[in-house]
Design a protein around this motif. Structure first.
Motif, mmCIF file in Angstrom:
data_model
loop_
_atom_site.group_PDB
_atom_site.id
_atom_site.type_symbol
_atom_site.label_atom_id
_atom_site.label_comp_id
_atom_site.label_asym_id
_atom_site.label_seq_id
_atom_site.Cartn_x
_atom_site.Cartn_y
_atom_site.Cartn_z
ATOM 1 N N UNK A 24 0.817 -1.299 0.003
ATOM 2 C CA UNK A 24 -0.041 0.103 -0.013
ATOM 3 C C UNK A 24 0.873 1.341 -0.084
ATOM 4 N N UNK A 25 2.107 1.128 0.227
ATOM 5 C CA UNK A 25 3.291 2.090 0.113
ATOM 6 C C UNK A 25 2.621 3.181 1.127
ATOM 7 N N UNK A 26 2.292 2.670 2.433
ATOM 8 C CA UNK A 26 1.816 3.825 3.626
ATOM 9 C C UNK A 26 2.727 3.526 4.539
ATOM 10 N N UNK A 27 3.684 4.490 4.778
ATOM 11 C CA UNK A 27 4.655 4.152 5.997
ATOM 12 C C UNK A 27 4.239 4.245 7.295
ATOM 13 N N UNK A 28 3.021 4.938 7.333
ATOM 14 C CA UNK A 28 2.730 4.909 8.724
ATOM 15 C C UNK A 28 1.885 3.651 9.060
ATOM 16 N N UNK A 29 1.238 2.979 8.031
ATOM 17 C CA UNK A 29 0.685 1.822 8.438
ATOM 18 C C UNK A 29 1.451 0.595 8.581
ATOM 19 N N UNK A 30 2.504 0.638 7.771
ATOM 20 C CA UNK A 30 3.729 -0.321 8.190
ATOM 21 C C UNK A 30 4.379 0.032 9.395
ATOM 22 N N UNK A 31 4.575 1.181 9.755
ATOM 23 C CA UNK A 31 5.317 1.484 11.140
ATOM 24 C C UNK A 31 4.362 0.987 12.185
ATOM 25 N N UNK A 32 3.004 0.970 12.215
ATOM 26 C CA UNK A 32 2.133 0.804 13.316
ATOM 27 C C UNK A 32 2.049 -0.883 13.282
ATOM 28 N N UNK A 33 2.143 -1.640 12.058
ATOM 29 C CA UNK A 33 2.197 -3.152 11.881
ATOM 30 C C UNK A 33 3.151 -3.440 12.693
ATOM 31 N N UNK A 34 4.555 -2.952 12.739
ATOM 32 C CA UNK A 34 5.778 -3.310 13.132
ATOM 33 C C UNK A 34 5.741 -2.976 14.553
ATOM 34 N N UNK A 35 5.252 -1.907 15.131
ATOM 35 C CA UNK A 35 5.614 -1.369 16.310
ATOM 36 C C UNK A 35 4.657 -2.033 17.298
ATOM 37 N N UNK A 36 3.111 -2.196 16.794
ATOM 38 C CA UNK A 36 2.107 -2.468 17.652
ATOM 39 C C UNK A 36 1.506 -4.002 17.507
ATOM 40 N N UNK A 37 1.553 -4.268 16.045
ATOM 41 C CA UNK A 37 0.724 -5.660 16.110
ATOM 42 C C UNK A 37 1.801 -6.757 15.970
ATOM 43 N N UNK A 38 3.070 -6.524 15.368
ATOM 44 C CA UNK A 38 3.926 -7.779 15.055
ATOM 45 C C UNK A 38 4.585 -8.279 16.365
ATOM 46 N N UNK A 39 5.053 -7.292 17.443
ATOM 47 C CA UNK A 39 5.554 -7.808 18.660
ATOM 48 C C UNK A 39 4.995 -8.882 19.095
ATOM 49 N N UNK A 40 3.557 -9.008 19.642
ATOM 50 C CA UNK A 40 2.956 -10.061 20.001
ATOM 51 C C UNK A 40 3.088 -11.486 19.258
ATOM 52 N N UNK A 41 2.900 -11.245 18.008
ATOM 53 C CA UNK A 41 3.248 -12.467 17.200
ATOM 54 C C UNK A 41 4.502 -13.093 17.453
ATOM 55 N N UNK A 42 5.666 -12.203 17.248
ATOM 56 C CA UNK A 42 7.099 -12.597 17.375
ATOM 57 C C UNK A 42 7.440 -13.052 18.672
ATOM 58 N N UNK A 43 6.799 -12.626 19.861
ATOM 59 C CA UNK A 43 6.885 -13.055 21.242
ATOM 60 C C UNK A 43 6.385 -14.495 21.399
ATOM 61 N N UNK A 44 5.372 -14.968 20.714
ATOM 62 C CA UNK A 44 4.617 -16.111 20.786
ATOM 63 C C UNK A 44 5.365 -17.238 20.039
ATOM 64 N N UNK A 45 5.859 -16.715 18.885
ATOM 65 C CA UNK A 45 6.938 -17.691 18.015
ATOM 66 C C UNK A 45 8.049 -17.850 18.929
ATOM 67 N N UNK A 46 8.917 -17.004 19.431
ATOM 68 C CA UNK A 46 10.110 -17.228 20.108
ATOM 69 C C UNK A 46 9.839 -17.934 21.230
ATOM 70 N N UNK A 47 8.706 -17.809 22.032
ATOM 71 C CA UNK A 47 8.286 -18.794 23.150
ATOM 72 C C UNK A 47 8.025 -20.092 22.667
ATOM 73 N N UNK A 48 7.489 -20.387 21.505
ATOM 74 C CA UNK A 48 7.290 -21.678 21.194
ATOM 75 C C UNK A 48 8.768 -22.326 20.655
ATOM 76 N N UNK A 49 9.517 -21.637 20.211
ATOM 77 C CA UNK A 49 10.894 -22.009 19.682
ATOM 78 C C UNK A 49 11.543 -22.393 21.001
ATOM 79 N N UNK A 50 11.379 -21.513 21.971
ATOM 80 C CA UNK A 50 12.234 -21.835 23.197
ATOM 81 C C UNK A 50 11.655 -23.107 23.789
ATOM 82 N N UNK A 51 10.160 -23.321 23.682
ATOM 83 C CA UNK A 51 9.687 -24.586 24.349
ATOM 84 C C UNK A 51 10.239 -25.761 23.505
ATOM 85 N N UNK A 52 10.209 -25.835 22.384
ATOM 86 C CA UNK A 52 10.734 -26.856 21.753
ATOM 87 C C UNK A 52 12.185 -27.262 21.684
ATOM 88 N N UNK A 53 13.157 -26.116 21.963
ATOM 89 C CA UNK A 53 14.507 -26.251 22.156
ATOM 90 C C UNK A 53 14.563 -27.155 23.619
#
Length: 210
Positions: A166-195
């Protein structure tokens, strides 16, 4: 040609690196292990070297092989993947800050770096499961929802790519800053449990071999 496995000289005989690799692979597989590093006359060889038939047809004075049990290899792979996910999440935060500061070039560069890490992590996990140390069913039985974490990550990555298109820097920034961290945390916790789960298997295997 001297052929060493885990720094121990063997009685194997070979006149080329290819034959040495073949003979060593047979011996290692019988012991339930796998070759993870190859050094020819003091020089480490990578996958490209080993897949080059003309290259492996050469002779050598010494070939050294380092081995690992599949569980040990998977444990280390998952540990590195966990660290990589946390690194990607931090890079994404930096990308968001660049975009918020109208430094779109730097933001995009950081974002592409993070996406490359995510791709590498997904590939590493997929290949790791092919080792047969654990299955998705056994992980679920241990309360580790890898499939769920992967599905959420895929959804989030698609959403991120949509905002990028969409070439909307604000939307991209919001996704990275507010939406993605929870997903990344869940994935990291899953990998840690697998480890941790695979580390127990590796430890049990090592104890049984002693």
């Amino acid at each position: 040609m001297r052929i060493l496995l885990d720094n121990r000289e063997t009685s194997l005989r070979a006149d080329t690196v290819a034959v040495a690799l073949q003979e060593a692979s047979i011996m290692v597989e019988r012991a339930g292990r796998m070759i993870v590093e190859v050094e020819v006359d003091g020089i480490a060889w990578d996958e490209e070297d080993l897949s080059n038939a003309a290259h492996t047809a050469r002779q050598a004075s010494e070939v050294r092989f380092a081995t690992a049990h599949p569980a040990e290899l998977l444990r280390d792979t998952l540990a590195h993947a966990t660290d990589a996910v946390l690194n990607a999440e931090q890079i994404q935060r930096n990308a968001a800050k660049h975009l918020q500061s109208n430094r779109e070039g730097e933001g995009l560069q950081s974002l592409l770096e993070a996406l490359a890490i995510w791709a590498a992590v997904q590939t590493a996990v997929s290949r790791g499961l092919e080792l047969g140390v654990v299955s998705r069913d056994s992980l679920r039985a241990d309360g580790i929802d890898l499939d769920g974490a992967v599905a959420v990550l895929d959804t989030q990555l698609r959403a991120l790519r949509d905002t990028m298109q969409s070439q909307d820097p604000t939307a991209v920034s919001d996704c990275l800053m507010y939406e993605f961290p929870k997903t990344a945390k869940r994935f990291a916790e899953t990998l840690a449990a697998m480890t941790n789960a695979v580390a127990k298997i590796a430890s049990a295997t090592r104890s049984a071999a002693q």
